[in-house]
Design an enzyme around this catalytic site. Structure first.
Site, PDB file in Angstrom:
ATOM      1  N   LYS B  92       4.366   3.267   0.037  1.00 42.48           N
ATOM      2  CA  LYS B  92       3.972   2.420  -1.084  1.00 42.48           C
ATOM      3  C   LYS B  92       4.856   2.744  -2.278  1.00 42.48           C
ATOM      4  CE  LYS B  92      -0.302   1.189  -3.600  1.00 42.48           C
ATOM      5  NZ  LYS B  92      -1.770   1.458  -3.681  1.00 42.48           N
ATOM      6  N   SER B 167      -4.663  -2.712  -3.113  1.00 48.41           N
ATOM      7  CA  SER B 167      -3.339  -2.829  -3.694  1.00 48.41           C
ATOM      8  C   SER B 167      -2.206  -2.435  -2.741  1.00 48.41           C
ATOM      9  CB  SER B 167      -3.262  -1.966  -4.945  1.00 48.41           C
ATOM     10  OG  SER B 167      -3.361  -0.596  -4.605  1.00 48.41           O
ATOM     11  N   SER B 191      -8.019   0.586  -1.859  1.00 51.94           N
ATOM     12  CA  SER B 191      -6.651   0.063  -1.756  1.00 51.94           C
ATOM     13  C   SER B 191      -5.910   0.409  -0.466  1.00 51.94           C
ATOM     14  CB  SER B 191      -5.815   0.534  -2.948  1.00 51.94           C
ATOM     15  OG  SER B 191      -6.087  -0.262  -4.071  1.00 51.94           O
TER      16      SER B 191
END
Lengths: 102, 502
Positions: B92, B167, B191
């Site tokens: 990420k 996310s 997330s």
């Protein structure tokens, strides 16, 4: 208790955000929507409840007081918007309009 | 290698598990370089349509592959190289990896070059994996759909009209589409688990303190935790064993023994106590088909010898409101460091320091980030601190106590991961609080600091369905044990993902 536009502006200043006039109204509505939503917490009787700041029971996390190398200066400065002579370069600190020596 | 053989491998490698890839490489059936090329080619062919990646790092992947191939040529054994050797991984874009940027999908950090490695990233790479790049996310992890990214939308590999969740949407989509075998995401309120649920992948949020947060851009420091995405429960277990452990750079990381979590995948569930929360299954807004996945999962586990216990968890509904106080509060404080001075965007021609702060931040942050900073600043201000912030911390205590009562009776808790199947782009554009509901079942887990895993079950209307398993703090082994048993029963068809099929 709904936030007024003046309060939204004030929060923006505290948060160091430059909010355009036409953004204030939208933000006011959105923030009030969220604050209204979190009001659900009022349903709970929390008088006798202690707050939890952290989920684990850790207190102090100490290490031996031994110096270890930190990031080299060139790496620290590689993302600086402006730097000079191994330091971060910033604009004048005093607000415009305040006389020198005042 | 013969051409037909090469083609066959290229078709299978993207959906092999890390341990399978590792076996192929260490037994010299395929080189690490071939694996890296296969994955890089697939990203090149597919990612224009999916946009899971913010940045691809072919040089780093090939260098790691060559290093691994050299060590194998020099006689390094599979045991020395470990079960993840040669697994293609990605991160990420809120985690630092030297040689790449870390943008947090924000204009604020679009040029930020990582000066050091995030500990979890470093540990996964030290397991001899191949780093493919950095993955799209909601800006600073604020969102549940990856739509707030400034680098563009990420498309759900199962249906391009739908979001991949967020996310960590890029981390989920990359694994789902076979563009990485294991990825790391971060989970503050769901997330990792919500995007895993939306993409048919396994997503793990470890216990708070299990994995170091050093080098991962902070959202809410008391809630954030890094964890893996994968196709299989075993890969999730292997990844956790690789990244877990005390780190002197993160004072909140815990000195827990790093277990051989993969061993838990082979244990049966006889005698395991599995709780289902009856009130959570009657929650308004829950898709009855996802409720059924929970009930069917419970039945499957019962059929394998687990004991099913019915409980209630009434504090769950207060998780969301408390989270939308605590999350923004901590975020507004963490994001205060982005001031245009030491790194990040700096506005031009500032008149003075205040002007520089205000304009740099307003130019750098997107609308959702500004919203969260504003809420956080307000609830921390002296007039509202007690009525919002302290109250939310008390709610946190109530939630924690509720879970403690559950785990006095049960080993794991089985719930939905999300109330709904993956939603369409723009579905919640008018009402920020409506999208928040997709984290209803995941948020309380972060509040209590315990461990949760989303596990794909079956396809419903050609979309991935899932369940969530929750275990007490530091009891991830129970998640892997129950998760692997369910995985064997459901056999979720992750290789049938439409992305990349012609």
């Amino acid at each position: 208790m709904a936030l007024t536009q003046a309060e939204v502006r004030e929060i923006g200043l505290i948060a160091r955000l430059n909010l355009e006039d036409d953004a204030i109204e939208g933000l006011q509505e959105e923030l009030n929507q969220i604050l209204n939503y979190v009001e659900q917490m009022q349903e709970l009787n929390l008088d006798e409840v202690e707050p939890t700041t952290h989920s684990t029971e850790l207190t102090d996390s100490l290490r031996d007081d031994v110096a270890v190398p930190s990031l080299p200066r060139n790496l620290v400065l590689q993302n600086a918007p402006e730097s000079k002579e191994g330091a971060f370069l910033v604009p004048r600190i005093k607000a415009v309009g305040i006389e020198d020596g005042a | 290698m013969a051409d037909t053989q090469t083609k066959e491998l290229r078709d299978t490698i993207p959906f092999l598990s890390a341990s399978e890839i590792s076996k192929l490489i260490t037994s010299k059936e395929v080189s690490a370089r071939e694996v890296a090329h296969t994955m890089l080619d697939r990203i090149e062919a597919l990612d224009a349509d999916i946009h899971a990646y913010n940045e691809v790092s072919p040089e780093l992947a090939l260098a790691a592959a060559d290093d691994l191939d050299n060590r194998i040529a020099q006689g390094a054994t599979a045991a020395e190289l470990g079960p993840l050797a040669g697994a293609p991984v990605a991160f990420k874009d809120n985690m630092n990896l030297v040689g790449t940027h870390m943008t947090c999908s924000s204009k604020m950090l679009e040029n930020f070059q990582s000066p050091y490695d995030c500990t979890a990233v470093r540990r996964l790479l030290d397991a001899n994996t191949l780093p493919l790049g950095k993955l799209n996310m909601d800006e600073f992890a604020f969102g549940s759909s990856t739509e707030t990214s400034v680098t563009g939308l990420t498309y759900n590999p199962w249906d391009p009209e739908r979001v991949p969740g967020g996310s960590s949407g890029g981390s989920a989509a990359a694994v789902s589409a076979g563009m990485a075998t294991i990825t790391l995401g971060s989970d503050t309120g769901g997330s990792i688990r919500q995007p895993a649920a939306f993409t048919g992948t396994v997503g793990l949020k470890p216990s708070y303190g299990r994995v170091s947060r050093y080098g991962c851009a902070a959202f809410a420091s008391s809630l954030d935790q890094i964890g893996p995405f994968s196709h299989t429960v075993r890969d999730s277990a292997l990844a956790l064993s690789a990244i877990a452990g005390k780190d002197p750079q993160d004072a909140t990381s815990l000195n827990l023994p790093v277990e051989d979590f993969a061993a838990a995948c082979d244990q049966d569930v006889k005698g395991m106590r599995v709780a289902i929360a009856t009130d959570l299954l009657e929650q308004a807004g829950l898709d009855p088909r996802l409720k059924q996945e929970v009930l069917d999962s419970a039945e499957l586990l019962a059929g394998m010898g687990a004991e099913i216990i019915e409980i209630t968890l009434p504090s769950t509904k207060y998780g969301l409101p408390a989270y939308y106080v605590l999350g923004p509060a901590e975020a507004s404080s963490n994001l205060a460091r982005l001031d245009g001075i030491r790194y990040g965007r700096r506005a031009e021609n500032a008149e003075d320091i205040l002007d520089l702060y205000m304009r740099s931040r307003s130019e750098g942050f997107g609308p959702e980030t500004i919203r969260r900073i504003m809420i956080g600043t307000y609830v921390l201000s002296s007039g509202s601190y007690d009525s919002y912030y302290t109250k939310a911390q008390k709610v946190r205590t109530v939630i924690k106590n509720d879970y403690e009562a559950v785990f006095a009776k049960a080993d794991v808790l089985l719930t939905p991961s999300t109330p709904q199947l993956p939603f369409k782009f723009g579905q919640f554009a008018d009402d920020p609080t409506a999208m928040y509901l997709s984290d209803f079942y995941t948020i309380p887990v972060n509040m209590a600091g315990i461990a949760g895993m989303s596990l794909p079950t079956r396809l419903i209307d050609d979309l991935p369905a899932s369940v969530q398993l929750i275990a007490n703090h530091s009891r991830e082994a129970d998640l892997f044990r129950a998760g692997a048993a369910l995985e064997r029963s459901f056999a979720f068809p992750y290789t049938s993902v439409p992305a990349g099929r012609s």
